[in-house]
Design a protein around this motif. Structure first.
Motif, PDB file in Angstrom:
ATOM      1  N   VAL A   1      -6.531  -3.582  -6.111  1.00 12.33           N
ATOM      2  CA  VAL A   1      -7.617  -2.606  -6.264  1.00 12.33           C
ATOM      3  C   VAL A   1      -7.546  -1.959  -7.646  1.00 12.33           C
ATOM      4  O   VAL A   1      -8.570  -1.808  -8.326  1.00 12.33           O
ATOM      5  CB  VAL A   1      -7.560  -1.543  -5.146  1.00 12.33           C
ATOM      6  N   GLU A   2      -6.349  -1.590  -8.085  1.00 11.33           N
ATOM      7  CA  GLU A   2      -6.206  -0.982  -9.404  1.00 11.33           C
ATOM      8  C   GLU A   2      -6.649  -1.960 -10.493  1.00 11.33           C
ATOM      9  O   GLU A   2      -7.331  -1.577 -11.450  1.00 11.33           O
ATOM     10  CB  GLU A   2      -4.761  -0.548  -9.636  1.00 11.33           C
ATOM     11  N   HIS A   3      -6.262  -3.226 -10.344  1.00  7.96           N
ATOM     12  CA  HIS A   3      -6.650  -4.244 -11.319  1.00  7.96           C
ATOM     13  C   HIS A   3      -8.171  -4.420 -11.336  1.00  7.96           C
ATOM     14  O   HIS A   3      -8.788  -4.476 -12.408  1.00  7.96           O
ATOM     15  CB  HIS A   3      -5.966  -5.571 -10.997  1.00  7.96           C
ATOM     16  N   LEU A   4      -8.779  -4.493 -10.145  1.00 14.25           N
ATOM     17  CA  LEU A   4     -10.232  -4.678 -10.072  1.00 14.25           C
ATOM     18  C   LEU A   4     -10.975  -3.459 -10.610  1.00 14.25           C
ATOM     19  O   LEU A   4     -12.021  -3.594 -11.249  1.00 14.25           O
ATOM     20  CB  LEU A   4     -10.656  -4.978  -8.634  1.00 14.25           C
ATOM     21  N   GLU A   5     -10.447  -2.265 -10.362  1.00 18.85           N
ATOM     22  CA  GLU A   5     -11.070  -1.061 -10.911  1.00 18.85           C
ATOM     23  C   GLU A   5     -11.064  -1.113 -12.433  1.00 18.85           C
ATOM     24  O   GLU A   5     -12.074  -0.774 -13.083  1.00 18.85           O
ATOM     25  CB  GLU A   5     -10.344   0.196 -10.428  1.00 18.85           C
ATOM     26  N   ALA A   6      -9.954  -1.546 -13.019  1.00 18.09           N
ATOM     27  CA  ALA A   6      -9.879  -1.655 -14.472  1.00 18.09           C
ATOM     28  C   ALA A   6     -10.856  -2.707 -14.988  1.00 18.09           C
ATOM     29  O   ALA A   6     -11.520  -2.497 -16.016  1.00 18.09           O
ATOM     30  CB  ALA A   6      -8.451  -2.002 -14.895  1.00 18.09           C
TER      31      ALA A   6
ATOM     32  N   ALA B   1     -15.313  -1.841  -2.371  1.00 22.05           N
ATOM     33  CA  ALA B   1     -15.527  -0.774  -1.387  1.00 22.05           C
ATOM     34  C   ALA B   1     -14.688  -1.026  -0.143  1.00 22.05           C
ATOM     35  O   ALA B   1     -14.079  -0.101   0.410  1.00 22.05           O
ATOM     36  CB  ALA B   1     -17.004  -0.675  -1.026  1.00 22.05           C
ATOM     37  N   GLY B   2     -14.639  -2.273   0.307  1.00 23.27           N
ATOM     38  CA  GLY B   2     -13.831  -2.599   1.480  1.00 23.27           C
ATOM     39  C   GLY B   2     -12.355  -2.354   1.238  1.00 23.27           C
ATOM     40  O   GLY B   2     -11.649  -1.793   2.085  1.00 23.27           O
ATOM     41  N   LEU B   3     -11.866  -2.750   0.070  1.00 20.86           N
ATOM     42  CA  LEU B   3     -10.460  -2.514  -0.249  1.00 20.86           C
ATOM     43  C   LEU B   3     -10.161  -1.023  -0.365  1.00 20.86           C
ATOM     44  O   LEU B   3      -9.107  -0.561   0.054  1.00 20.86           O
ATOM     45  CB  LEU B   3     -10.083  -3.241  -1.537  1.00 20.86           C
ATOM     46  N   ALA B   4     -11.100  -0.277  -0.926  1.00 17.53           N
ATOM     47  CA  ALA B   4     -10.906   1.166  -1.030  1.00 17.53           C
ATOM     48  C   ALA B   4     -10.844   1.814   0.348  1.00 17.53           C
ATOM     49  O   ALA B   4     -10.041   2.718   0.591  1.00 17.53           O
ATOM     50  CB  ALA B   4     -12.029   1.786  -1.863  1.00 17.53           C
ATOM     51  N   LEU B   5     -11.685   1.346   1.271  1.00 21.00           N
ATOM     52  CA  LEU B   5     -11.641   1.876   2.634  1.00 21.00           C
ATOM     53  C   LEU B   5     -10.325   1.540   3.308  1.00 21.00           C
ATOM     54  O   LEU B   5      -9.732   2.376   4.003  1.00 21.00           O
ATOM     55  CB  LEU B   5     -12.810   1.329   3.456  1.00 21.00           C
ATOM     56  N   LEU B   6      -9.846   0.323   3.128  1.00 17.42           N
ATOM     57  CA  LEU B   6      -8.551  -0.051   3.695  1.00 17.42           C
ATOM     58  C   LEU B   6      -7.437   0.794   3.099  1.00 17.42           C
ATOM     59  O   LEU B   6      -6.535   1.232   3.809  1.00 17.42           O
ATOM     60  CB  LEU B   6      -8.264  -1.535   3.436  1.00 17.42           C
ATOM     61  N   ARG B   7      -7.532   1.030   1.817  1.00 10.22           N
ATOM     62  CA  ARG B   7      -6.519   1.832   1.141  1.00 10.22           C
ATOM     63  C   ARG B   7      -6.543   3.273   1.657  1.00 10.22           C
ATOM     64  O   ARG B   7      -5.512   3.875   1.912  1.00 10.22           O
ATOM     65  CB  ARG B   7      -6.780   1.787  -0.357  1.00 10.22           C
ATOM     66  N   ALA B   8      -7.742   3.828   1.816  1.00 11.30           N
ATOM     67  CA  ALA B   8      -7.874   5.201   2.298  1.00 11.30           C
ATOM     68  C   ALA B   8      -7.431   5.318   3.750  1.00 11.30           C
ATOM     69  O   ALA B   8      -6.814   6.305   4.139  1.00 11.30           O
ATOM     70  CB  ALA B   8      -9.313   5.670   2.148  1.00 11.30           C
ATOM     71  N   ALA B   9      -7.728   4.328   4.560  1.00  5.98           N
ATOM     72  CA  ALA B   9      -7.335   4.372   5.970  1.00  5.98           C
ATOM     73  C   ALA B   9      -5.823   4.337   6.106  1.00  5.98           C
ATOM     74  O   ALA B   9      -5.260   4.959   7.003  1.00  5.98           O
ATOM     75  CB  ALA B   9      -7.960   3.192   6.721  1.00  5.98           C
ATOM     76  N   GLY B  10      -5.143   3.667   5.212  1.00  6.54           N
ATOM     77  CA  GLY B  10      -3.693   3.588   5.272  1.00  6.54           C
ATOM     78  C   GLY B  10      -3.018   4.877   4.868  1.00  6.54           C
ATOM     79  O   GLY B  10      -1.890   5.153   5.281  1.00  6.54           O
ATOM     80  N   THR B  11      -3.667   5.731   4.089  1.00 10.08           N
ATOM     81  CA  THR B  11      -3.042   6.961   3.635  1.00 10.08           C
ATOM     82  C   THR B  11      -3.277   8.127   4.579  1.00 10.08           C
ATOM     83  O   THR B  11      -2.601   9.134   4.478  1.00 10.08           O
ATOM     84  CB  THR B  11      -3.560   7.349   2.239  1.00 10.08           C
ATOM     85  N   GLU B  12      -4.231   8.001   5.501  1.00 13.98           N
ATOM     86  CA  GLU B  12      -4.537   9.112   6.402  1.00 13.98           C
ATOM     87  C   GLU B  12      -3.466   9.305   7.463  1.00 13.98           C
ATOM     88  O   GLU B  12      -3.084  10.419   7.781  1.00 13.98           O
ATOM     89  CB  GLU B  12      -5.886   8.888   7.083  1.00 13.98           C
ATOM     90  N   ALA B  13      -3.002   8.231   8.048  1.00  6.44           N
ATOM     91  CA  ALA B  13      -2.059   8.334   9.139  1.00  6.44           C
ATOM     92  C   ALA B  13      -0.639   8.244   8.600  1.00  6.44           C
ATOM     93  O   ALA B  13      -0.266   7.283   7.949  1.00  6.44           O
ATOM     94  CB  ALA B  13      -2.298   7.211  10.145  1.00  6.44           C
ATOM     95  N   ALA B  14       0.139   9.279   8.871  1.00  3.46           N
ATOM     96  CA  ALA B  14       1.536   9.272   8.448  1.00  3.46           C
ATOM     97  C   ALA B  14       2.346   8.427   9.428  1.00  3.46           C
ATOM     98  O   ALA B  14       2.178   8.534  10.643  1.00  3.46           O
ATOM     99  CB  ALA B  14       2.073  10.695   8.414  1.00  3.46           C
ATOM    100  N   PRO B  15       3.210   7.577   8.916  1.00  2.00           N
ATOM    101  CA  PRO B  15       3.998   6.740   9.815  1.00  2.00           C
ATOM    102  C   PRO B  15       5.004   7.574  10.603  1.00  2.00           C
ATOM    103  O   PRO B  15       5.551   8.550  10.087  1.00  2.00           O
ATOM    104  CB  PRO B  15       4.704   5.764   8.878  1.00  2.00           C
ATOM    105  N   GLU B  16       5.189   7.191  11.846  1.00  2.00           N
ATOM    106  CA  GLU B  16       6.168   7.890  12.674  1.00  2.00           C
ATOM    107  C   GLU B  16       7.552   7.407  12.303  1.00  2.00           C
ATOM    108  O   GLU B  16       7.752   6.234  12.002  1.00  2.00           O
ATOM    109  CB  GLU B  16       5.895   7.604  14.151  1.00  2.00           C
ATOM    110  N   PRO B  17       8.536   8.307  12.322  1.00  2.00           N
ATOM    111  CA  PRO B  17       9.884   7.878  11.979  1.00  2.00           C
ATOM    112  C   PRO B  17      10.411   6.891  13.016  1.00  2.00           C
ATOM    113  O   PRO B  17      10.146   7.017  14.205  1.00  2.00           O
ATOM    114  CB  PRO B  17      10.691   9.165  11.974  1.00  2.00           C
TER     115      PRO B  17
END
Length: 98
Positions: free
Chosen positions: A60-65, A9-25
């Motif tokens: 995360v993908e490995h642990l999900e599997a 759950a913690g890794l999923a939250l970290l993963r989701a938090a990283g996809t919300e904010a688009a990096p500035e150029p």
């Protein structure tokens, strides 16, 4: 199993938090060398963060599997368990009038 689920759950939250904010150029400036060194450090940190993010995603993908596999094994075991002392038993002789 509970710590594993918390970690997932913690890794999923970290993963989701990283996809919300688009990096500035990144726009390099044509300033002095001190600023250039700071920008190089900044870029190096972002490069390391990209590697860490990729590693976390693969983990995360490995642990999900792994969790899916474990859950399917538990389901198989649950279907193959012998009846317990409190489980309903089938009436083999058909004497259910009593």
């Amino acid at each position: 199993m509970r710590p594993l689920l918390c970690a997932l759950a913690g890794l999923a939250l970290l993963r989701a938090a990283g996809t919300e904010a688009a990096p500035e150029p990144f726009m390099p400036s044509r300033g002095d060398s001190a600023r250039s060194t700071g920008c190089d450090t900044h870029m190096a940190v972002h490069g390391r963060l990209d590697v860490i993010e990729e590693t976390v995603e693969k983990t995360v993908e490995h642990l999900e599997a792994e969790v899916k596999g474990l859950l399917s094994q538990l389901e198989e075991l649950a279907w193959n368990l012998p009846p317990g002392p409190f489980s309903p038993t089938s009436d083999l002789l058909g004497d259910d009038h009593f």
